[in-house]
Enzyme design. Structure first.
Site, PDB file in Angstrom:
ATOM      1  N   SER A 142      11.199  13.616  -2.976  1.00 14.32           N
ATOM      2  CA  SER A 142      11.208  11.956  -3.386  1.00 14.32           C
ATOM      3  C   SER A 142      12.311  11.763  -4.230  1.00 14.32           C
ATOM      4  CB  SER A 142       9.901  11.588  -4.031  1.00 14.32           C
ATOM      5  OG  SER A 142       9.838  10.398  -4.569  1.00 14.32           O
ATOM      6  N   TYR A 156       3.537  12.926 -10.389  1.00 11.36           N
ATOM      7  CA  TYR A 156       4.050  12.891  -8.886  1.00 11.36           C
ATOM      8  C   TYR A 156       5.737  13.264  -9.039  1.00 11.36           C
ATOM      9  CZ  TYR A 156       5.851  10.828  -4.404  1.00 11.36           C
ATOM     10  OH  TYR A 156       6.631  10.541  -3.138  1.00 11.36           O
TER      11      TYR A 156
HETATM   12  P1  NAP Z   1       1.071   8.316   3.708  1.00  8.67           P
HETATM   13  O1  NAP Z   1       1.592   7.254   4.732  1.00  8.67           O
HETATM   14  O2  NAP Z   1       0.201   8.026   2.832  1.00  8.67           O
HETATM   15  O3  NAP Z   1       0.616   9.543   4.649  1.00  8.67           O
HETATM   16  C1  NAP Z   1       0.287  10.677   4.136  1.00  8.67           C
HETATM   17  C2  NAP Z   1       0.177  11.814   5.258  1.00  8.67           C
HETATM   18  O4  NAP Z   1      -0.373  12.884   4.556  1.00  8.67           O
HETATM   19  C3  NAP Z   1      -1.023  11.347   6.164  1.00  8.67           C
HETATM   20  O5  NAP Z   1      -0.792  11.841   7.383  1.00  8.67           O
HETATM   21  C4  NAP Z   1      -2.267  12.224   5.569  1.00  8.67           C
HETATM   22  O6  NAP Z   1      -3.367  12.464   6.396  1.00  8.67           O
HETATM   23  C5  NAP Z   1      -1.615  13.471   4.988  1.00  8.67           C
HETATM   24  N1  NAP Z   1      -2.143  14.085   3.700  1.00  8.67           N
HETATM   25  C6  NAP Z   1      -2.414  13.463   2.651  1.00  8.67           C
HETATM   26  N2  NAP Z   1      -3.114  14.463   2.068  1.00  8.67           N
HETATM   27  C7  NAP Z   1      -2.977  15.611   2.344  1.00  8.67           C
HETATM   28  C8  NAP Z   1      -3.692  16.900   2.410  1.00  8.67           C
HETATM   29  N3  NAP Z   1      -4.354  17.472   1.329  1.00  8.67           N
HETATM   30  N4  NAP Z   1      -3.612  18.015   3.464  1.00  8.67           N
HETATM   31  C9  NAP Z   1      -2.894  17.575   4.537  1.00  8.67           C
HETATM   32  N5  NAP Z   1      -2.601  16.283   4.845  1.00  8.67           N
HETATM   33  C10 NAP Z   1      -2.395  15.218   3.827  1.00  8.67           C
HETATM   34  O7  NAP Z   1       2.514   8.986   3.028  1.00  8.67           O
HETATM   35  P2  NAP Z   1       4.151   8.821   3.273  1.00  8.67           P
HETATM   36  O8  NAP Z   1       4.507   7.637   2.436  1.00  8.67           O
HETATM   37  O9  NAP Z   1       4.351   8.756   4.687  1.00  8.67           O
HETATM   38  O10 NAP Z   1       4.640  10.076   2.544  1.00  8.67           O
HETATM   39  C11 NAP Z   1       4.886  11.292   3.354  1.00  8.67           C
HETATM   40  C12 NAP Z   1       5.566  12.163   2.336  1.00  8.67           C
HETATM   41  O11 NAP Z   1       6.865  11.210   1.775  1.00  8.67           O
HETATM   42  C13 NAP Z   1       4.974  12.539   0.935  1.00  8.67           C
HETATM   43  O12 NAP Z   1       5.367  13.724   0.397  1.00  8.67           O
HETATM   44  C14 NAP Z   1       5.538  11.346  -0.145  1.00  8.67           C
HETATM   45  O13 NAP Z   1       5.510  11.954  -1.255  1.00  8.67           O
HETATM   46  C15 NAP Z   1       6.803  11.462   0.430  1.00  8.67           C
HETATM   47  N6  NAP Z   1       7.512  10.073   0.134  1.00  8.67           N
HETATM   48  C16 NAP Z   1       7.128   8.973   0.236  1.00  8.67           C
HETATM   49  C17 NAP Z   1       7.583   7.832  -0.151  1.00  8.67           C
HETATM   50  C18 NAP Z   1       7.495   6.529   0.333  1.00  8.67           C
HETATM   51  O14 NAP Z   1       7.868   5.435  -0.270  1.00  8.67           O
HETATM   52  N7  NAP Z   1       6.700   6.103   1.219  1.00  8.67           N
HETATM   53  C19 NAP Z   1       8.990   7.839  -0.896  1.00  8.67           C
HETATM   54  C20 NAP Z   1       9.455   9.275  -1.436  1.00  8.67           C
HETATM   55  C21 NAP Z   1       8.734  10.190  -0.812  1.00  8.67           C
HETATM   56  P3  NAP Z   1      -4.300  11.582   6.762  1.00  8.67           P
HETATM   57  O15 NAP Z   1      -3.955  10.484   7.556  1.00  8.67           O
HETATM   58  O16 NAP Z   1      -5.502  12.538   7.280  1.00  8.67           O
HETATM   59  O17 NAP Z   1      -5.030  10.803   5.291  1.00  8.67           O
END
Ligand code: NAP
Length: 247
Positions: A142, A156
């Protein structure tokens, strides 16, 4: 067809990566932890895009679950050629002074221990000296790793700093094993993650202040991940690729 496993592949960035990968000929192991309906929908979208899909439920913070999800993916779809270590969580905005140890523990368990366990399992299966055929590992870090996320989630941000460091070190360990290791560092991306921390409008609110003037789409992060997975990036390893609209 080559096979990848995507942790947290059911929603958000992981989902878009799964569907884009399928359209480029990958078979996709889709890990999720609890949202079965979302995982089923993503699997259907992967098949619609021409790929094969396997759903693998498990918590990345639990060693036995991690081993089982790698085993199940390889059993169903064949030997892994790539892994996207994407699952991650945030918790509600607080200053560090306000955070409980329980919250800190869970954020570090999922984002750091989870990433390390998945990276270890990837190394064990892809490295040539262990009988693997090489491949590509992409970690989802991130922009918070370099911004610090003050007053929101310094826990985080620190967990993603660990992901960056893992990427740099593991790239050096695995370079001679035919395995490239890189990370993407998304900025403000429109996914459910912001609502999960109590700020559903966060991506748009802060995204509007970035140089590109908007939040990013999960599909835009997926494009960067696929480039790093693919042979198109064959001379890139240990890189931290910002996908953050200039933020
Ligand atoms: P999201 O929409 O909240 O989706 C999270 C995903 O991770 C879901 O598939 C969830 O499964 C799964 N998950 C959560 N906890 C888990 C665990 N303990 N074991 C296995 N799977 C788990 O998140 P996102 O925004 O796509 O984020 C994905 C990655 O990008 C993360 O690492 C996040 O930190 C990073 N990121 C996101 C942003 C942003 O702005 N969105 C920015 C920077 C970095 P379920 O569907 O079963 O709950």
């Amino acid at each position: 067809m080559k096979t990848i496993l995507i942790t947290g592949g059911s929603r958000g960035i992981g989902r878009e990566t799964a569907v884009l990968a399928a359209s480029k000929g990958w078979s996709v192991g889709i890990n999720y932890v609890g949202n079965e309906a979302a995982a089923e929908e993503t699997a259907a979208a992967v098949r619609q895009a021409g790929g094969r899909a396997a759903l693998v439920k498990g918590d990345v913070a639990v060693e036995a679950d991690v081993i089982a999800m790698f085993d199940a993916t390889e059993k169903t779809l064949g030997r892994l050629a790539g892994v996207v270590i994407n699952a991650g969580i945030v918790a509600p905005s607080l200053t560090l002074a306000e955070m409980s140890a329980e919250r800190l523990r869970r954020v570090f368990e999922v984002n750091v221990l989870g990433a390390y366990l998945c990276a270890r399992e990837s190394a064990r299966r892809l490295a040539r000296e262990r009988g693997g055929e090489g491949g590509s590992i992409v970690l989802v870090s991130s922009a918070a790793a370099r911004l610090g996320a003050p007053f929101e989630y310094v826990d985080y941000a620190g967990s993603k700093g660990a992901v960056d460091t893992l990427t740099i070190g593991l790239a050096k360990e695995l370079g001679a094993q035919g395995v490239r290791v890189n990370a993407v560092r998304p900025g403000l991306i429109e996914t459910d993650i912001h609502a999960s921390a109590g700020q559903p409008d966060r991506a748009w609110r802060i995204g509007a202040t970035t140089p590109l003037g908007r939040p990013g789409r999960a599909s835009e992060v997926a494009e960067a991940i696929l480039w790093l997975l693919d042979d198109a990036s064959s001379y890139v390893t240990g890189a931290l690729l910002d996908v953050s609209g200039g933020r």
